[in-house]
Scaffold this motif. Sequence first.
Motif, PDB file in Angstrom:
ATOM      1  N   GLY A  19      22.236 -57.284  54.260  1.00 52.87           N
ATOM      2  CA  GLY A  19      22.901 -57.728  53.030  1.00 52.87           C
ATOM      3  C   GLY A  19      23.654 -56.612  52.322  1.00 52.87           C
ATOM      4  O   GLY A  19      23.761 -56.595  51.100  1.00 52.87           O
ATOM      5  N   ILE A  20      24.179 -55.661  53.116  1.00 58.32           N
ATOM      6  CA  ILE A  20      24.971 -54.573  52.513  1.00 58.32           C
ATOM      7  C   ILE A  20      26.301 -55.149  52.024  1.00 58.32           C
ATOM      8  O   ILE A  20      26.918 -55.978  52.698  1.00 58.32           O
ATOM      9  N   ASP A  21      26.701 -54.724  50.832  1.00 57.97           N
ATOM     10  CA  ASP A  21      27.973 -55.198  50.274  1.00 57.97           C
ATOM     11  C   ASP A  21      29.096 -54.357  50.915  1.00 57.97           C
ATOM     12  O   ASP A  21      29.345 -53.217  50.506  1.00 57.97           O
ATOM     13  N   LEU A  22      29.725 -54.903  51.946  1.00 56.54           N
ATOM     14  CA  LEU A  22      30.745 -54.150  52.700  1.00 56.54           C
ATOM     15  C   LEU A  22      32.127 -54.438  52.127  1.00 56.54           C
ATOM     16  O   LEU A  22      32.561 -55.586  52.060  1.00 56.54           O
ATOM     17  N   ARG A  23      32.808 -53.402  51.701  1.00 55.08           N
ATOM     18  CA  ARG A  23      34.161 -53.590  51.146  1.00 55.08           C
ATOM     19  C   ARG A  23      35.174 -52.812  51.985  1.00 55.08           C
ATOM     20  O   ARG A  23      35.343 -51.607  51.810  1.00 55.08           O
ATOM     21  N   LEU A  24      35.788 -53.546  52.917  1.00 54.14           N
ATOM     22  CA  LEU A  24      36.806 -52.932  53.783  1.00 54.14           C
ATOM     23  C   LEU A  24      38.152 -52.949  53.066  1.00 54.14           C
ATOM     24  O   LEU A  24      38.302 -53.578  52.017  1.00 54.14           O
ATOM     25  N   ASN A  25      39.137 -52.276  53.660  1.00 52.39           N
ATOM     26  CA  ASN A  25      40.481 -52.188  53.067  1.00 52.39           C
ATOM     27  C   ASN A  25      40.409 -51.703  51.622  1.00 52.39           C
ATOM     28  O   ASN A  25      41.217 -52.081  50.790  1.00 52.39           O
ATOM     29  N   THR A  26      39.424 -50.884  51.314  1.00 46.26           N
ATOM     30  CA  THR A  26      39.230 -50.452  49.926  1.00 46.26           C
ATOM     31  C   THR A  26      39.136 -48.938  49.856  1.00 46.26           C
ATOM     32  O   THR A  26      38.112 -48.347  50.215  1.00 46.26           O
ATOM     33  N   ARG A  27      40.233 -48.311  49.456  1.00 46.47           N
ATOM     34  CA  ARG A  27      40.177 -46.854  49.257  1.00 46.47           C
ATOM     35  C   ARG A  27      39.714 -46.629  47.820  1.00 46.47           C
ATOM     36  O   ARG A  27      40.392 -47.032  46.890  1.00 46.47           O
ATOM     37  N   VAL A  28      38.556 -46.049  47.654  1.00 48.18           N
ATOM     38  CA  VAL A  28      38.030 -45.894  46.296  1.00 48.18           C
ATOM     39  C   VAL A  28      38.313 -44.516  45.734  1.00 48.18           C
ATOM     40  O   VAL A  28      38.479 -43.553  46.487  1.00 48.18           O
ATOM     41  N   ASP A  29      38.362 -44.440  44.418  1.00 42.60           N
ATOM     42  CA  ASP A  29      38.471 -43.137  43.778  1.00 42.60           C
ATOM     43  C   ASP A  29      37.333 -42.976  42.775  1.00 42.60           C
ATOM     44  O   ASP A  29      36.544 -43.903  42.554  1.00 42.60           O
ATOM     45  N   ALA A  30      37.278 -41.813  42.156  1.00 46.77           N
ATOM     46  CA  ALA A  30      36.147 -41.493  41.272  1.00 46.77           C
ATOM     47  C   ALA A  30      36.072 -42.467  40.097  1.00 46.77           C
ATOM     48  O   ALA A  30      34.988 -42.884  39.691  1.00 46.77           O
ATOM     49  N   ALA A  31      37.223 -42.857  39.567  1.00 45.57           N
ATOM     50  CA  ALA A  31      37.235 -43.742  38.384  1.00 45.57           C
ATOM     51  C   ALA A  31      36.610 -45.090  38.734  1.00 45.57           C
ATOM     52  O   ALA A  31      35.784 -45.625  37.986  1.00 45.57           O
ATOM     53  N   GLN A  32      36.992 -45.641  39.889  1.00 38.05           N
ATOM     54  CA  GLN A  32      36.425 -46.939  40.298  1.00 38.05           C
ATOM     55  C   GLN A  32      34.917 -46.841  40.461  1.00 38.05           C
ATOM     56  O   GLN A  32      34.179 -47.727  40.051  1.00 38.05           O
ATOM     57  N   LEU A  33      34.490 -45.774  41.077  1.00 36.05           N
ATOM     58  CA  LEU A  33      33.046 -45.619  41.332  1.00 36.05           C
ATOM     59  C   LEU A  33      32.287 -45.485  40.018  1.00 36.05           C
ATOM     60  O   LEU A  33      31.208 -46.045  39.843  1.00 36.05           O
ATOM     61  N   LYS A  34      32.883 -44.773  39.082  1.00 34.80           N
ATOM     62  CA  LYS A  34      32.240 -44.595  37.766  1.00 34.80           C
ATOM     63  C   LYS A  34      32.110 -45.962  37.092  1.00 34.80           C
ATOM     64  O   LYS A  34      31.055 -46.302  36.542  1.00 34.80           O
ATOM     65  N   ALA A  35      33.180 -46.747  37.176  1.00 33.64           N
ATOM     66  CA  ALA A  35      33.188 -48.067  36.522  1.00 33.64           C
ATOM     67  C   ALA A  35      32.071 -48.952  37.078  1.00 33.64           C
ATOM     68  O   ALA A  35      31.512 -49.781  36.363  1.00 33.64           O
ATOM     69  N   GLU A  36      31.743 -48.777  38.335  1.00 33.13           N
ATOM     70  CA  GLU A  36      30.708 -49.616  38.969  1.00 33.13           C
ATOM     71  C   GLU A  36      29.300 -49.177  38.555  1.00 33.13           C
ATOM     72  O   GLU A  36      28.338 -49.902  38.765  1.00 33.13           O
ATOM     73  N   GLY A  37      29.165 -47.954  38.041  1.00 36.23           N
ATOM     74  CA  GLY A  37      27.869 -47.489  37.526  1.00 36.23           C
ATOM     75  C   GLY A  37      26.781 -47.305  38.580  1.00 36.23           C
ATOM     76  O   GLY A  37      25.618 -47.661  38.347  1.00 36.23           O
ATOM     77  N   PHE A  38      27.140 -46.752  39.723  1.00 39.52           N
ATOM     78  CA  PHE A  38      26.125 -46.511  40.773  1.00 39.52           C
ATOM     79  C   PHE A  38      25.157 -45.404  40.354  1.00 39.52           C
ATOM     80  O   PHE A  38      25.522 -44.499  39.602  1.00 39.52           O
TER      81      PHE A  38
END
Length: 676
Positions: free
Chosen positions: A442-461
């Motif tokens: 049940g891993i949340d796989l997000r292909l075609n997704t180049r992430v940056d620091a801002a996006q990751l911060k917004a997700e609150g991991f």
Amino acid sequence: MNALVKYPNLFAPLDLGFTQIKNRVLMGSMHTGLEDIPGGMARQAAYFAERARGGVGMIITGGIGPNREAGSGKLSTPEEAQEHRQVTDAVHAADPDVKICLQILHAGSLARSGESVAPSAIRARIAAHVPNELDEEGIEKQLSDFANCAALAKEAGYDGVEIIGSAGYLLSTFLVERTNQRTDQWGGTFENRMRFPVEVVRRVREAVGKDFIVIFRIAAMDMLEGGMAWDEVVTLAKAIEAVGATIISTHFCWHEAQVPTIATMVPRAAFAQVTGRLRKELKVPLITSNRINMPDVAEAVLARGDADLISMARPMLADPELVLKALEGREDEINTCIACNQACLDHTFTGRLTSCLVNPRACHETELNYLPTDKPKRLAVVGAGPAGLAYATIAAERGHSVTLYDSAAEIGGQFNLARRIPGKEEFNETLRYYGRRIELLGIDLRLNTRVDAAQLKAEGFDEVIVATGIEPRKPQLEGIDHPKVVSYIDVIMGRAEVGQKVAIMGAGGIGFDVAELITHAGVSASMDIDVFAKEWGIDFVNHPRGGVTGVKPVVATSGREVTLMQRKSESVGKSLGKTTGWTHRLTLQRRGVKMLNGVDYLRIDDDGLHMLVGGQPTVMDVDTVIVCAGQLPLRTLFDQLEASGQKAALIGGAFEASELDAKAAIQQASVMAAAI
Ligand code: FAD
Ligand code: NAP
Ligand code: SF4
């Protein structure tokens, strides 16, 4: 579909009269190095017990010598037999129906000590010493040591023994004239040359009584010029059968033979036909082996009548539960052995503990475990190459919530390049395995997704694991942007035109793979047994001596003129795998690829590649220069995260690009994911 319907042969028990083997899969013998280290017996117990729980019918241990001169690890005293109890008890406690046999291995002239013995004082091509020629008394000692070792194996709780009579070890060196030049009753005619192995089996049977499994491993095709003729193989097998072997196991090649028999370029089950031929001559059951790595391949071999039992050795390192998964219809969950040899045989032959590229737990069962976490976290893993895949799946298995990002349209990272190289088709299996693990966990796989620091911060991991891999190194060289110059990625992905005359700049693993790709023609040898046989000069139909005598390899080629080059002065290809490098070098040489070392690149222009070779200025007139000059860590995201104060860990190529391969990437990621 019910496994008994899908695999009617694989799951049929084998009745040996005095006992039964519960199915047709055995774990073949592998020397892991655990035999030789302090505390190794307890680690072997855990390693074998895990395989017993995983469903195999029978296990053969790594080779153990009957005496000191046989090589490393011996069983010759009751005290040593007592130690082996840890292993046999653990296996029988895991499943009382699983049989475990001790392999008795006498390395003969291949033993690494100066005490080595052989029929004649002839040094093997790959041996360190000239062995001591056995006299009559010495031969008698060896025979009684074999019998003693087998009796002690019985005392230690083993269900049987396997005697290795192949591979260039002691017994096999009696069989062929090149290593047996004796003129007494142990040499000369074939009847005399086979006397020693036959006598070993006779003495062993005498020592263990009748209700004990005795397997003899025969070189059914030794791949030696002037090796054993087919009628000699049959004569030997019949004689071994007559003196009491329960099972005959077929083996292919000696270690010194120049034919690959287990590398990933070898087609699946390529040699089973030889076993099938021998099976027609004998009454006892036969084992076949080599490149049988999935249950459907094993079932097909059995269904064809080529063997009674299938030996899978490395596939049991890769996935201890292979048989169980087949039984439960979960074949898509099998972590398939890709036959790379990188963490198993390459380790064995360089004195390191065996493990497995796709399963770093192999032989580390007491040290590396993926236990449930009591502090589940929300994790982002960025990059779905081998490092990110291993990390994400292990962390999720332990109970963490994982989101896995990749900018590409598919998982795999550089494995998507590797799997396009002829001979590396098995790499697809690893991606199939990880794909299924991602689904099941049940891993949340997000292909075609180049992430940056801002996006990751917004997700609150809670934590970010950066597995963004590498970028190819672009050498600082005049003309590096010339239209003739292309990157290995574009060549492999078919995005760049490659001309007739080609220079490959950089002769590491990728340079070799690119050379393979652009010089290859027709069907990949790994996918077609006939093409493989032609390429390596094997005659499966007529079986001349050794299977190869007088057969010339015929290698198809694209006809391109290719030069593979490096700046270092060491020989080209020296850094390739210990047990597979020679196959790549030989294949490319046979295709006419030139290999240049000690090159100093100067510039690239319309005339070609300008360089100094041995200090002399040279211009190589080439249509294409393919750059395979190593890799650098891709840390853009990690640097952004650090700058924005977010906690991040680096793994795989993003952590360290030099000396990086998938083995290192998966191993590092697995250890870190086991600890988070
Ligand atoms: P990579 O595999 O490079 O994966 C990194 C991933 O991160 C990529 O999928 C990329 O798309 C993604 N990514 C990057 N930035 C971002 C971002 N900002 N957002 C989202 N995703 C991002 N190794 C062996 O051991 N044996 C072999 O036989 C072998 N053969 C090879 C043959 C070839 C032709 C090649 C090219 C490599 C081979 N390798 C082999 C090397 C092996 O593939 C690498 O060592 C391994 O893939 C490194 O794993 P990694 O996960 O660190 O990085
Ligand atoms: P590599 O093995 O490090 O080889 C890089 C090559 O580039 C070397 O030949 C090096 O030789 C050359 N080079 C380095 N810097 C250069 C420069 N500035 N200019 C020109 N040439 C330069 O790396 P790779 O081939 O890129 O492979 C990457 C990883 O994947 C490696 O770890 C490799 O083991 C792994 N891999 C493994 C396999 C396998 O079959 N096991 C197959 C493919 C890849 P010189 O410095 O002497 O010129
Ligand atoms: Fe198979 Fe490679 Fe693992 Fe060895 S290291 S068992 S060859 S996958």
